[in-house]
Design a protein around this motif. Sequence first.
Motif, PDB file in Angstrom:
ATOM      1  N   PHE A   2       0.774  -1.300  -0.140  1.00 29.34           N
ATOM      2  CA  PHE A   2       0.001   0.008  -0.101  1.00 29.34           C
ATOM      3  C   PHE A   2       0.918   1.213  -0.025  1.00 29.34           C
ATOM      4  CE2 PHE A   2      -3.126  -2.893   1.495  1.00 29.34           C
ATOM      5  CZ  PHE A   2      -4.141  -2.809   0.523  1.00 29.34           C
ATOM      6  N   GLU A   3       1.965   1.265   0.312  1.00 28.66           N
ATOM      7  CA  GLU A   3       2.963   2.236   0.414  1.00 28.66           C
ATOM      8  C   GLU A   3       3.073   2.816  -0.860  1.00 28.66           C
ATOM      9  OE1 GLU A   3       5.401  -1.307   0.601  1.00 28.66           O
ATOM     10  OE2 GLU A   3       4.020  -0.614   1.592  1.00 28.66           O
ATOM     11  N   ARG A   4       2.990   1.893  -1.761  1.00 24.39           N
ATOM     12  CA  ARG A   4       3.345   2.123  -3.408  1.00 24.39           C
ATOM     13  C   ARG A   4       2.104   2.622  -4.021  1.00 24.39           C
ATOM     14  NH1 ARG A   4       7.096  -2.044  -6.273  1.00 24.39           N
ATOM     15  NH2 ARG A   4       8.595  -2.403  -4.782  1.00 24.39           N
ATOM     16  N   PHE A   5       0.833   2.867  -3.349  1.00 28.01           N
ATOM     17  CA  PHE A   5      -0.085   3.336  -3.827  1.00 28.01           C
ATOM     18  C   PHE A   5      -0.307   4.888  -3.976  1.00 28.01           C
ATOM     19  CE2 PHE A   5      -3.890   0.190  -3.549  1.00 28.01           C
ATOM     20  CZ  PHE A   5      -3.216  -0.579  -4.153  1.00 28.01           C
ATOM     21  N   THR A   6      -0.659   5.284  -5.385  1.00 25.63           N
ATOM     22  CA  THR A   6      -0.607   6.648  -5.214  1.00 25.63           C
ATOM     23  C   THR A   6      -2.004   7.226  -4.620  1.00 25.63           C
ATOM     24  OG1 THR A   6      -2.028   6.570  -7.296  1.00 25.63           O
ATOM     25  CG2 THR A   6       0.263   6.897  -7.746  1.00 25.63           C
ATOM     26  N   THR A   7      -2.186   8.681  -4.467  1.00 24.68           N
ATOM     27  CA  THR A   7      -3.164   9.170  -3.697  1.00 24.68           C
ATOM     28  C   THR A   7      -4.377   8.682  -4.565  1.00 24.68           C
ATOM     29  OG1 THR A   7      -1.754  11.114  -3.045  1.00 24.68           O
ATOM     30  CG2 THR A   7      -4.164  11.439  -3.196  1.00 24.68           C
ATOM     31  N   SER A   8      -4.237   8.875  -5.866  1.00 22.70           N
ATOM     32  CA  SER A   8      -5.829   8.637  -6.484  1.00 22.70           C
ATOM     33  C   SER A   8      -6.088   6.907  -6.209  1.00 22.70           C
ATOM     34  CB  SER A   8      -5.292   8.544  -8.050  1.00 22.70           C
ATOM     35  OG  SER A   8      -6.696   8.208  -8.608  1.00 22.70           O
ATOM     36  N   ALA A   9      -5.133   5.970  -6.238  1.00 23.01           N
ATOM     37  CA  ALA A   9      -5.409   4.811  -5.943  1.00 23.01           C
ATOM     38  C   ALA A   9      -5.925   4.418  -4.639  1.00 23.01           C
ATOM     39  CB  ALA A   9      -4.183   3.680  -6.283  1.00 23.01           C
ATOM     40  N   ARG A  10      -5.352   5.266  -3.542  1.00 20.14           N
ATOM     41  CA  ARG A  10      -5.913   5.090  -2.256  1.00 20.14           C
ATOM     42  C   ARG A  10      -7.401   5.510  -2.239  1.00 20.14           C
ATOM     43  NH1 ARG A  10      -0.794   5.617   1.807  1.00 20.14           N
ATOM     44  NH2 ARG A  10       0.707   5.270   0.414  1.00 20.14           N
ATOM     45  N   GLU A  11      -7.520   6.734  -2.897  1.00 19.96           N
ATOM     46  CA  GLU A  11      -9.007   7.336  -3.146  1.00 19.96           C
ATOM     47  C   GLU A  11      -9.756   5.998  -3.509  1.00 19.96           C
ATOM     48  OE1 GLU A  11      -8.908  11.073  -4.874  1.00 19.96           O
ATOM     49  OE2 GLU A  11      -7.708  12.066  -3.208  1.00 19.96           O
TER      50      GLU A  11
END
Length: 189
Positions: A2-11
């Motif tokens: 999850f540390e590789r997730f962009t802000t958009s992916a986290r959203e």
Amino acid sequence: MFERFTTSAREVVRGAVRHAEDTGSDTVGEAELLLALLDRTGSPAADALAALGAHGRRDSIERALAEVRRRGGISNADAEALAGLGMDVGEIVARVEEAHGVGALATGGAPARTPRRGKRPPRRPFAREAKSVLERSLRIALARGDKHIGDEHLLLSLTARPGIAAHVLADHDVTYVQVERALAARAES
């Protein structure tokens, strides 16, 4: 991962949880991830979905996902295959709902309990197929040479293997190959 997730992916992940809450699903699945991707604007996945006309067919996609949920996860492709064997899924669903009530086969379960004052709401776990989508998005990102996992990787992952989201998207003319092309065209512009 999850540390590789962009802000958009986290959203997208947070949006999928909200969609699960809205539908009363006990878990977050592929359908919720797809709906969260369709909520996005101005991101690689949102631009690809818009270029492929999915945003304009959102209502149809939502209805198709709801119908798959009502049939207990049986997609149109599955229903057609069963029809070839002489099984009418529509008739089976109608009989079950006649005996047990509308939505008796619906996947997702009952709405979560309302938390007591001062308590956090219950956590919605990710279903096995949603976890597979997240894991596959990492493999897709690595294969593409990307050091991050963006919403585009989530969309590619949803369309890469058979599943509810891939079937519904394919029924709406959105496939893995088309998503790859739309993402490439976006990168070139």
